[in-house]
Enzyme design. Structure first.
Site, PDB file in Angstrom:
ATOM      1  N   GLY A  18       0.708  -4.884   0.969  1.00 30.99           N
ATOM      2  CA  GLY A  18      -0.459  -4.929  -0.161  1.00 30.99           C
ATOM      3  C   GLY A  18      -0.164  -5.599  -1.391  1.00 30.99           C
ATOM      4  N   GLU A  61      -0.331  -9.191  -0.579  1.00 33.36           N
ATOM      5  CA  GLU A  61      -1.706  -9.523  -0.432  1.00 33.36           C
ATOM      6  C   GLU A  61      -2.525  -9.466  -1.905  1.00 33.36           C
ATOM      7  OE1 GLU A  61      -1.834  -6.403   2.444  1.00 33.36           O
ATOM      8  OE2 GLU A  61      -3.067  -7.783   3.749  1.00 33.36           O
ATOM      9  N   ALA A  99       0.785  -1.255   0.013  1.00 35.40           N
ATOM     10  CA  ALA A  99       0.121   0.122   0.129  1.00 35.40           C
ATOM     11  C   ALA A  99       0.761   1.251  -0.077  1.00 35.40           C
ATOM     12  CB  ALA A  99      -0.911  -0.108   1.187  1.00 35.40           C
ATOM     13  N   GLU A 117       4.539  -4.969   7.258  1.00 36.71           N
ATOM     14  CA  GLU A 117       4.103  -3.914   7.668  1.00 36.71           C
ATOM     15  C   GLU A 117       4.359  -3.680   9.334  1.00 36.71           C
ATOM     16  OE1 GLU A 117       2.445  -6.387   6.176  1.00 36.71           O
ATOM     17  OE2 GLU A 117       1.058  -5.398   4.690  1.00 36.71           O
TER      18      GLU A 117
HETATM   19  N1  CAA Z   1       4.689   3.152  -0.639  1.00 35.16           N
HETATM   20  C1  CAA Z   1       5.018   4.430  -0.986  1.00 35.16           C
HETATM   21  N2  CAA Z   1       6.333   4.674  -1.577  1.00 35.16           N
HETATM   22  C2  CAA Z   1       7.057   3.412  -1.721  1.00 35.16           C
HETATM   23  C3  CAA Z   1       6.541   2.344  -1.157  1.00 35.16           C
HETATM   24  C4  CAA Z   1       5.318   1.981  -0.567  1.00 35.16           C
HETATM   25  N3  CAA Z   1       4.816   0.958  -0.074  1.00 35.16           N
HETATM   26  N4  CAA Z   1       7.806   1.483  -1.138  1.00 35.16           N
HETATM   27  C5  CAA Z   1       8.696   2.026  -1.870  1.00 35.16           C
HETATM   28  N5  CAA Z   1       8.199   3.274  -2.109  1.00 35.16           N
HETATM   29  C6  CAA Z   1       9.003   4.242  -2.828  1.00 35.16           C
HETATM   30  C7  CAA Z   1      10.159   4.948  -2.014  1.00 35.16           C
HETATM   31  O1  CAA Z   1       9.452   5.962  -0.984  1.00 35.16           O
HETATM   32  C8  CAA Z   1      10.987   5.651  -3.012  1.00 35.16           C
HETATM   33  O2  CAA Z   1      10.452   6.871  -3.271  1.00 35.16           O
HETATM   34  P1  CAA Z   1      11.651   8.102  -3.408  1.00 35.16           P
HETATM   35  O3  CAA Z   1      12.442   7.754  -4.650  1.00 35.16           O
HETATM   36  O4  CAA Z   1      10.776   9.230  -3.926  1.00 35.16           O
HETATM   37  O5  CAA Z   1      12.302   8.243  -2.017  1.00 35.16           O
HETATM   38  C9  CAA Z   1      10.978   4.635  -4.247  1.00 35.16           C
HETATM   39  O6  CAA Z   1       9.713   4.019  -3.890  1.00 35.16           O
HETATM   40  C10 CAA Z   1      12.134   3.506  -4.349  1.00 35.16           C
HETATM   41  O7  CAA Z   1      11.956   2.875  -3.021  1.00 35.16           O
HETATM   42  P2  CAA Z   1      13.323   2.633  -2.074  1.00 35.16           P
HETATM   43  O8  CAA Z   1      14.353   3.713  -2.265  1.00 35.16           O
HETATM   44  O9  CAA Z   1      12.904   2.405  -0.619  1.00 35.16           O
HETATM   45  O10 CAA Z   1      13.944   1.349  -2.722  1.00 35.16           O
HETATM   46  P3  CAA Z   1      14.994   0.401  -2.070  1.00 35.16           P
HETATM   47  O11 CAA Z   1      15.580  -0.344  -3.137  1.00 35.16           O
HETATM   48  O12 CAA Z   1      15.952   1.001  -1.134  1.00 35.16           O
HETATM   49  O13 CAA Z   1      13.979  -0.401  -0.962  1.00 35.16           O
HETATM   50  C11 CAA Z   1      12.106  -1.687  -0.475  1.00 35.16           C
HETATM   51  C12 CAA Z   1      13.190  -1.251  -1.767  1.00 35.16           C
HETATM   52  C13 CAA Z   1      12.738  -2.929   0.454  1.00 35.16           C
HETATM   53  C14 CAA Z   1      10.982  -2.325  -1.224  1.00 35.16           C
HETATM   54  C15 CAA Z   1      11.523  -0.454   0.187  1.00 35.16           C
HETATM   55  O14 CAA Z   1      11.119   0.503  -0.929  1.00 35.16           O
HETATM   56  C16 CAA Z   1      10.500  -0.961   1.235  1.00 35.16           C
HETATM   57  O15 CAA Z   1      10.664  -1.327   2.259  1.00 35.16           O
HETATM   58  N6  CAA Z   1       9.388  -0.357   0.804  1.00 35.16           N
HETATM   59  C17 CAA Z   1       8.038  -0.487   1.548  1.00 35.16           C
HETATM   60  C18 CAA Z   1       7.340  -2.005   1.851  1.00 35.16           C
HETATM   61  C19 CAA Z   1       6.494  -1.853   2.942  1.00 35.16           C
HETATM   62  O16 CAA Z   1       6.682  -1.691   3.789  1.00 35.16           O
HETATM   63  N7  CAA Z   1       5.221  -2.453   2.125  1.00 35.16           N
HETATM   64  C20 CAA Z   1       4.172  -2.552   3.154  1.00 35.16           C
HETATM   65  C21 CAA Z   1       3.073  -1.191   2.914  1.00 35.16           C
HETATM   66  S1  CAA Z   1       2.030  -1.256   4.046  1.00 35.16           S
HETATM   67  C22 CAA Z   1       0.726  -2.175   3.671  1.00 35.16           C
HETATM   68  O17 CAA Z   1       0.975  -2.718   2.415  1.00 35.16           O
HETATM   69  C23 CAA Z   1      -0.552  -2.297   4.314  1.00 35.16           C
HETATM   70  C24 CAA Z   1      -1.462  -3.194   4.009  1.00 35.16           C
HETATM   71  O18 CAA Z   1      -1.285  -4.296   4.249  1.00 35.16           O
HETATM   72  C25 CAA Z   1      -2.687  -2.615   3.316  1.00 35.16           C
END
Ligand code: CAA
Length: 258
Positions: A109, A112, A64, A132
Site C-alpha cells: 500500500g 501504491e 497496509a 503482498e
Molecule cells: N503492517 C504492520 N506492521 C508492520 C508492517 C505492516 N505493513 N511493516 C512493518 N511492520 C512492523 C513490524 O511488525 C515490526 O513491528 P514490531 O517491532 O512490533 O515487531 C516493525 O514494523 C518493524 O518491522 P520489521 O521488524 O519487520 O523490520 P525489518 O527491518 O526486519 O523489515 C520490512 C522491514 C522488510 C519492510 C518488513 O517490515 C516487511 O516486510 N513489512 C511488510 C511489507 C509488506 O508486506 N507490505 C504489504 C502489506 S499488504 C498491503 O499493502 C495490501 C494492500 O495493497 C492494500
C-alpha cells in the site's frame, strides 16, 4: 491529527506520516486522516500543493497495516480495498500537485500510495515493491493498475508475482520514480523546488494538465473492480491467514493452496 505532522511553508503543505515504529503502515486511522488531508487540499484555497513523506530513516510506508488486514473477512476486505482505491483515486485526480518524497521502504500500500501521487522522488536507500504475494494476497489499493501503467505489464507482473523489492535506482530506471537523491535534506529540497516551480504556474493550467493526463487512464476500467474483488477473494483463503500469521510471528509462511 495523530498520525501526521503538518508543516505549512507558504502555500505548500508538507505532511509527514508519524508511525515509524510500525514503519508508517497504513492503518484505518492513518487512512482516515489522509482522507481529511486530501479533502482539505481540494477545498482550501490557500493551499496550492502537498508533499507527502514518512518519519524516520527507514520507511516511507511499509504497506497496509498487516495486523489489521489479518482479521478481515471477504466482505470487509472488499470494503477496505474499495475505500483505499477511492481515496487514492481522489489523490490522483487532485487538481493541485501532490509529490511523494520517499525516504525509505515504499511497499505494498506504500508503493501504491506513491503511485497515486503526481510525482515521485526518492532517497537512494528507498526500496520499492508489491510484496503482498508473500502474505497470500494481491495489491488492493490500485497497484495492479498503476504499476502496470507506470512500468509496463511485464515488469509489473514480475514485481507483483515475485514480491521482490527493488532499489531506488532500479525504480528510476523503470520509470517508477522520477529522481533519486542521496539523503533526506536533498529529498525535501528537491521536492520543494519542484513544487515551487509548479506553484508558480497558472493553477488553472496545472489542474487542467492533471485532468487531461488522467483522462486517458479511466478509473472506470474493469481492472480496479477486478483488483478489489480478487483481493477480497484472497482474503477468504487459508493461505492468507497463514501468510499474515507468519508475518506477525516472524516466520516463513507455508502455503497449501487452500
Ligand atoms: N503492517 C504492520 N506492521 C508492520 C508492517 C505492516 N505493513 N511493516 C512493518 N511492520 C512492523 C513490524 O511488525 C515490526 O513491528 P514490531 O517491532 O512490533 O515487531 C516493525 O514494523 C518493524 O518491522 P520489521 O521488524 O519487520 O523490520 P525489518 O527491518 O526486519 O523489515 C520490512 C522491514 C522488510 C519492510 C518488513 O517490515 C516487511 O516486510 N513489512 C511488510 C511489507 C509488506 O508486506 N507490505 C504489504 C502489506 S499488504 C498491503 O499493502 C495490501 C494492500 O495493497 C492494500
Amino acid at each position: 491529527m495523530k498520525n501526521f505532522l503538518i508543516q505549512h511553508i507558504g502555500q505548500v503543505i508538507t505532511a509527514t506520516i508519524t508511525r515509524p515504529k510500525a514503519l508508517n503502515a497504513l492503518n484505518t486511522e492513518v487512512l482516515g486522516e489522509l482522507q481529511e488531508l486530501i479533502q482539505d487540499l481540494y477545498r482550501n484555497g490557500e493551499i496550492r500543493g502537498l508533499i507527502l513523506t514518512g518519519e524516520g530513516e527507514k520507511a516511507f510506508v511499509a504497506g497496509a497495516d498487516i495486523k489489521e488486514l489479518a482479521i478481515l473477512n471477504r466482505a470487509q476486505a472488499l470494503e477496505l480495498a474499495e475505500k483505499g482505491q477511492s481515496l487514492f483515486k481522489m489523490m490522483e485526480d487532485c487538481p493541485k500537485p501532490i509529490i511523494a518524497a520517499i525516504n525509505g521502504f515504499a511497499l505494498g500500500g506504500g508503493c501504491e500510495l506513491t503511485m497515486a501521487c503526481h510525482i515521485r522522488i526518492a532517497t537512494e536507500n528507498a526500496k520499492f515493491g508489491q510484496p503482498e504475494i508473500n502474505l497470500g494476497i494481491i495489491p488492493g489499493y490500485g497497484g495492479t493498475q498503476r504499476l502496470t501503467q507506470l512500468i509496463g505489464r511485464g515488469k509489473a507482473l514480475e514485481l507483483i508475482l515475485t514480491g521482490d523489492l527493488i532499489s531506488a535506482q532500479d525504480a528510476k530506471a523503470l520509470g517508477l520514480v522520477n529522481h533519486v537523491v542521496s539523503n533526506r535534506d536533498e529529498l525535501m529540497a528537491l521536492a520543494n523546488s519542484i513544487m515551487n516551480k509548479i506553484v508558480s504556474k497558472s493553477p488553472i493550467a496545472v489542474s487542467n494538465a492533471i485532468k487531461s493526463v488522467n483522462a486517458g487512464f479511466g478509473f472506470e476500467n474493469a481492472g480496479y473492480v477486478a483488483e478489489s474483488e480478487n483481493f477480497a477473494a484472497c482474503a477468504a483463503t487459508d493461505d492468507f491467514k497463514e501468510g499474515t500469521t507468519a508475518f506477525i510471528e516472524k516466520r516463513s509462511p507455508n502455503f497449501t493452496g487452500k
